[in-house]
Design an enzyme around this catalytic site. Structure first.
Site: not given
Ligand SMILES: [Zn+2]
Length: 441
Positions: A79, A118, A232, A266, A317
Site C-alpha cells: 500500500r 477514490y 480483505e 473480497h 482489482d
C-alpha cells in the site's frame, strides 16, 4: 440491423452450434440456433460468449504491475507503493493510463468495468477546478476504450481505524477525502449519467468510513450499485472488533448497507454468522483471486457464500493480470486448494460470475446473456488456440485466457477485431502511460 452468425455460441442453456444473433439499437433483437448464415451476416468463428464484466477495478494500480513483486513485505508495504503512485497522478495522466488499461481489459473480453474510484482531489486534498475532474478522466477513458463504465465513486473519509476510533488522514489520503459523507454525496450528485455510464457508490472500507457516516452513504446509494471492500485482511477485522465490538459485516448490516444492491468485495475473513448475514440479505460478493493471492490476503469461503445466497462476481482489482478469465480459474483453484475437492464451481457457474452476475452487480441487470432484450455484448474466443484446442465447448470457461479473444462487440459496436483493439497497440499505450510515472525512481 446488424447480424452476427456464430459458429458456436453460449446461450442461456449452454453452448449451441450455428447461432445467428440479430442486433438492433445496441440490443439483441433475436437469437436463432441451427440455421445457416444469411447474406450480410458477420461471421464469428470459435465460441461466442456474452460480454464479461470486471466488477472491481482500480485502474491506476495497473502501473504497479511488475514493480512491487520482489521486495517481500505485506499488503501494508504494498500500500505504501500504491500511495507513492497515487501522489503522482493528475487528470491528464490518469486519462492516458485508464484509457490504456480499459483497452487492455477489452482485449480480454471485458465489455463493462466497475471502477472503484477514490483518487478524487489534487495534492493536499485541494479540489480541482472541476471537483469531478478525476472521475471525468475515467469516464472519458472508458468511452475512448469502447467499454461501458459503472463509476463506483468511493467515500474515503478516515485514515484508518484504531481502538479509539477513526484515525486522521495522511497527506496522500487527503486526496481521497471529501471531508464527510454529505460533501461526498454532493460532489457525486453533480456527475451526470450518460449513455454507457452508471454512477454508483462505494464505501472504501470500515477502516476509511467512520460508523456514524455510513447511514448517509447508504441513503445516497439507494437505487444505485453500492460496493464495499470487506474483510480483505485480518487486521481490518481486529480493528473493527476493537473499535466497535463487531465484525465489519455486522457493522455494515447494522448501518443498513447490506442487500441485493450491495456488493462486498473480497469477503475473505468471515465468520459463519457473516456468511449467513451476507447470504440472507442477498448481498453480492466480488472475488478478486489474483489480487487476493498477490497481496497474501487469503482465500474466501466463496462456495459457502454462493450456497448461502450471494451472487458471485469477479474483479481484476489491482490488475495483477488484465485477464478476467484468470480470476475465474483462480476462484475455482482456491476452492480446490482449500477444500480438497474438485469441481467446486462448474464451468457454467464460472461463466455466470464472469458475465451475468458481474453486470448485475454493476447496475446493468439486462446484460450478460445472449438472449433477446439483452445489451449486445459478444465475445468470440478461439477454440483452436494452444490453450483451448481439444477442449469441449462446455468446459471452455475454465480453460480459456484473454489472448484467445478474437472479437469483442459492446452494445453492438465492434471494439476488438482479429485480436486488435480499435485504439491500436495497447502495450505501447500502456508503456507510454506508465513509464513517466516512475521516471524519478
Ligand atoms: Zn479493491
Amino acid at each position: 440491423m446488424t447480424s452476427f452468425w456464430c459458429e458456436r455460441a453460449w446461450l442461456p442453456e449452454g453452448p449451441a452450434a450455428a447461432v445467428r444473433v440479430a442486433i438492433e439499437g445496441g440490443r439483441i433483437a433475436a437469437v436463432t440456433a441451427g440455421g445457416p448464415p444469411q447474406p450480410g451476416d458477420v461471421r464469428l468463428g470459435g465460441l461466442v460468449l456474452p460480454g464479461l464484466a470486471d466488477a472491481h477495478s482500480h485502474a491506476f494500480h495497473r502501473a504497479l504491475r511488475g514493480r512491487t513483486g520482489g521486495a517481500g513485505g505485506t499488503f501494508w508495504t504494498w500500500r505504501e507503493r500504491m500511495y507513492a503512485l497515487a501522489a503522482r497522478l493528475d487528470p491528464d495522466a490518469y486519462l492516458a493510463l485508464a484509457r490504456a488499461i480499459f483497452a487492455e481489459l477489452a482485449l480480454g473480453g471485458v465489455t463493462c468495468v466497475g471502477e472503484f474510484h477514490y483518487l478524487h482531489h489534487g495534492p493536499g486534498g485541494v479540489p480541482y477546478a472541476d471537483p469531478n475532474a478525476m472521475s471525468e478522466a475515467l469516464v472519458q477513458a472508458a468511452a475512448d476504450a469502447g467499454v461501458r463504465l459503472t463509476l463506483l465513486d468511493t467515500a474515503y473519509l478516515a485514515g484508518g481505524l484504531g481502538p479509539d476510533g477513526p484515525a486522521d488522514l495522511d497527506d496522500v489520503q487527503r486526496r481521497f477525502s471529501d471531508g464527510d459523507a454529505d460533501a461526498w454525496a454532493a460532489r457525486v450528485a453533480a456527475l451526470p449519467e450518460r449513455p454507457g455510464l452508471r454512477i454508483g457508490a462505494a464505501v472504501h472500507s470500515v477502516r476509511a468510513v467512520p460508523r456514524e457516516q455510513l447511514p448517509a452513504v447508504a441513503a445516497f446509494a439507494a437505487g444505485r450499485p453500492l460496493h464495499v471492500h470487506l474483510s480483505e485482511q485480518r487486521a481490518e477485522n481486529e480493528a473493527c472488533l476493537a473499535a466497535y465490538g463487531c465484525t465489519p459485516a455486522a457493522l455494515l448490516d447494522a448501518a443498513g448497507l447490506l442487500g441485493p444492491g450491495t456488493t462486498a468485495v473480497h469477503a475473505v475473513h468471515l465468520t459463519a454468522a457473516d456468511v449467513a448475514r451476507l447470504g440472507g440479505s442477498g448481498t453480492a460478493v466480488c472475488a478478486c483471486p489474483t489480487t487476493e493471492a498477490d497481496l497474501a490476503d487469503g482465500i474466501g469461503p466463496f462456495r459457502e457464500l454462493a450456497d448461502a445466497g450471494c451472487p458471485l462476481a469477479l474483479g481484476t482489482d489491482q490488475h495483477v493480470t488484465g485477464d478476467l478469465f484468470a480470476e475465474a480459474r483462480g476462484l475455482e483453484a482456491g476452492e480446490r486448494l482449500r477444500s480438497g475437492e474438485r469441481g467446486r464451481f462448474a464451468p457454467a457457474e464460472l461463466l455466470a460470475a464472469l458475465t451475468e452476475a458481474g453486470h448485475a452487480a454493476l447496475g446493468w441487470p439486462e446484460t450478460g446473456r445472449l438472449a433477446p432484450g439483452a445489451r449486445a455484448d459478444l465475445v468470440a474466443v478461439a477454440l483452436g488456440s494452444p490453450r483451448t484446442a481439444g477442449a469441449r465447448p462446455e468446459e471452455v470457461p475454465a480453460v480459456v485466457s484473454a489472448p484467445d479473444v478474437t472479437t469483442v462487440v459492446v452494445d453492438g459496436r465492434v471494439v476488438v477485431a482479429e485480436g486488435r483493439h480499435a485504439l491500436g497497440d495497447v502495450g505501447e499505450l500502456l508503456r507510454r502511460a506508465i513509464e513517466p510515472l516512475w521516471a524519478e525512481e
